[in-house]
Design a protein around this motif. Structure first.
Motif, PDB file in Angstrom:
ATOM      1  N   ILE A  71      -6.053  -4.313  -1.609  1.00 29.95           N
ATOM      2  CA  ILE A  71      -5.723  -5.255  -0.533  1.00 29.95           C
ATOM      3  C   ILE A  71      -6.974  -5.962  -0.041  1.00 29.95           C
ATOM      4  CG2 ILE A  71      -4.651  -5.454   1.739  1.00 29.95           C
ATOM      5  CD1 ILE A  71      -2.727  -4.689  -0.450  1.00 29.95           C
ATOM      6  N   ALA A 116      -6.003   1.934  -3.369  1.00 30.96           N
ATOM      7  CA  ALA A 116      -4.921   1.120  -2.798  1.00 30.96           C
ATOM      8  C   ALA A 116      -5.453   0.184  -1.726  1.00 30.96           C
ATOM      9  CB  ALA A 116      -3.829   2.023  -2.235  1.00 30.96           C
ATOM     10  N   LEU A 117      -6.381   0.687  -0.892  1.00 28.78           N
ATOM     11  CA  LEU A 117      -6.960  -0.154   0.156  1.00 28.78           C
ATOM     12  C   LEU A 117      -7.901  -1.201  -0.429  1.00 28.78           C
ATOM     13  CD1 LEU A 117      -7.709   2.523   2.914  1.00 28.78           C
ATOM     14  CD2 LEU A 117      -5.864   0.852   2.886  1.00 28.78           C
ATOM     15  N   ILE A 164       0.837  -1.201   0.000  1.00 28.79           N
ATOM     16  CA  ILE A 164       0.000   0.000   0.000  1.00 28.79           C
ATOM     17  C   ILE A 164       0.870   1.248   0.000  1.00 28.79           C
ATOM     18  CG2 ILE A 164      -1.742   1.290   1.291  1.00 28.79           C
ATOM     19  CD1 ILE A 164      -2.753  -1.328   2.418  1.00 28.79           C
ATOM     20  N   GLU A 183       2.339   1.901  -3.420  1.00 28.83           N
ATOM     21  CA  GLU A 183       1.341   2.416  -4.356  1.00 28.83           C
ATOM     22  C   GLU A 183       1.009   3.880  -4.066  1.00 28.83           C
ATOM     23  OE1 GLU A 183      -2.009  -0.157  -4.193  1.00 28.83           O
ATOM     24  OE2 GLU A 183      -1.010  -1.821  -5.232  1.00 28.83           O
TER      25      GLU A 183
END
Length: 309
Positions: free
Chosen positions: A195, A191-192, A178, A181
């Protein structure tokens, strides 16, 4: 004459010592230079044919799905290494059944194949979401680190960078991704979400929702993260307590099915032809009932001990 010879002898010894000193110093410097050159310009080591075949197998598209399953099960093996381990295990069982327990050749071949296939599916069933569970166990520490960062006046991105540096795997690797990125200019929410595709647990979903809501609406982020950290720590303690209380039953779920199989093989080794009646018509029915009872007992014990909070 003797004085001149002594002087020449002394000078020769001194010259020899100086040459030895400078030669040792040169060798030491040469080792340091070679070490730095290898660090700066690492050479690709030659691989064996087996390693090259394994690399080709790992690069296939069909192997990527297996690699994702292995990661989710927290098995630190490449797909090629995993299949190699299954192959070695099957050969070992074949030698065990045929040479030690005196099983027929057909059964010695078919039974290891069945056991390796069952092990393959059983492994992913028992260790399902193991990677997520290890990640969720670190969420309390993640919240504390980010809460301390917010209390110190740092941004969410800087707090994620601190978590990436301080925590170990698996949370450390995920937050490092993260952080990289974010440094490349990717917004926080995408980005979150990336994941989140690999970790779909409700604990991590709650963590992401909290960060995104706090980023949009504002508020006391440090206090919110501290409260979440306490909640995650309490859940971790409760899950550990349940795991401790049910550990004996989980071991029993393996021992109970394995014990009659082991006794049957031992009796066949002691009394030659002990299991021959099992291959008759009535014996096959009894064998099917026996295998069904073993599988059913295993599933029932695992179901009873699988307590979710």
């Amino acid at each position: 004459m003797n004085i001149a010879a002594s002087i020449l002898y002394s000078l020769a010894v001194l010259t020899f010592l100086l040459c030895g000193y400078y030669y040792l110093g040169y060798r030491s410097q040469k080792k340091e230079w070679n070490k730095k050159i290898k660090e700066w310009f690492p050479e690709e080591q030659r691989k064996s044919m087996v390693s090259k075949l394994g690399d080709r197998f790992d690069e296939r598209e069909s192997s990527k799905a297996l690699a994702a399953k292995l990661q989710n099960a927290n098995v630190k093996l490449l797909p090629s290494e995993y299949f190699g381990a299954l192959l070695v295990g099957g050969l070992t069982l074949f030698i065990l059944f045929y040479a030690i327990f005196n099983m027929p050749i057909a059964i010695s071949i078919l039974l290891p194949i069945f056991l390796m296939v069952a092990t393959h599916f059983l492994l992913f069933y028992l260790r399902k979401n193991n990677y997520e569970n290890r990640f969720n166990e670190q969420l309390g520490e993640v919240c504390r680190l980010m809460g301390n960062a917010a209390r110190s006046g740092l941004t969410i991105n800087q707090g994620i960078d601190i978590v990436a540096r301080e925590l170990s795997v698996p949370a450390g690797n995920e937050f490092k991704r993260i952080s990289n990125e974010l440094k490349l200019g990717v917004p926080l929410e995408p980005a979150l979400r990336a994941i989140q595709k690999r970790n779909k647990s409700r604990e991590f979903n709650l963590f992401i929702a909290t960060l995104l809501i706090q980023k949009k609406t504002g508020g006391n982020l440090a206090r919110t993260l501290d409260t979440m950290a306490e909640t995650f720590e309490d859940r971790k303690v409760l899950n550990q307590t349940i795991k401790t209380m049910t550990s004996e039953e989980k071991y029993i779920s393996f021992i109970v099915p394995a014990m009659p199989v082991f006794l049957l093989l031992v009796m066949n080794n002691v009394m030659e032809g002990f299991i021959d009646p099992l291959w008759s018509g009535f014996g096959l029915i009894m064998l099917a009932l026996f295998i069904g009872a073993i599988v059913l007992s295993f599933l029932l014990i695992r179901k009873i001990t699988n307590i979710k909070v």
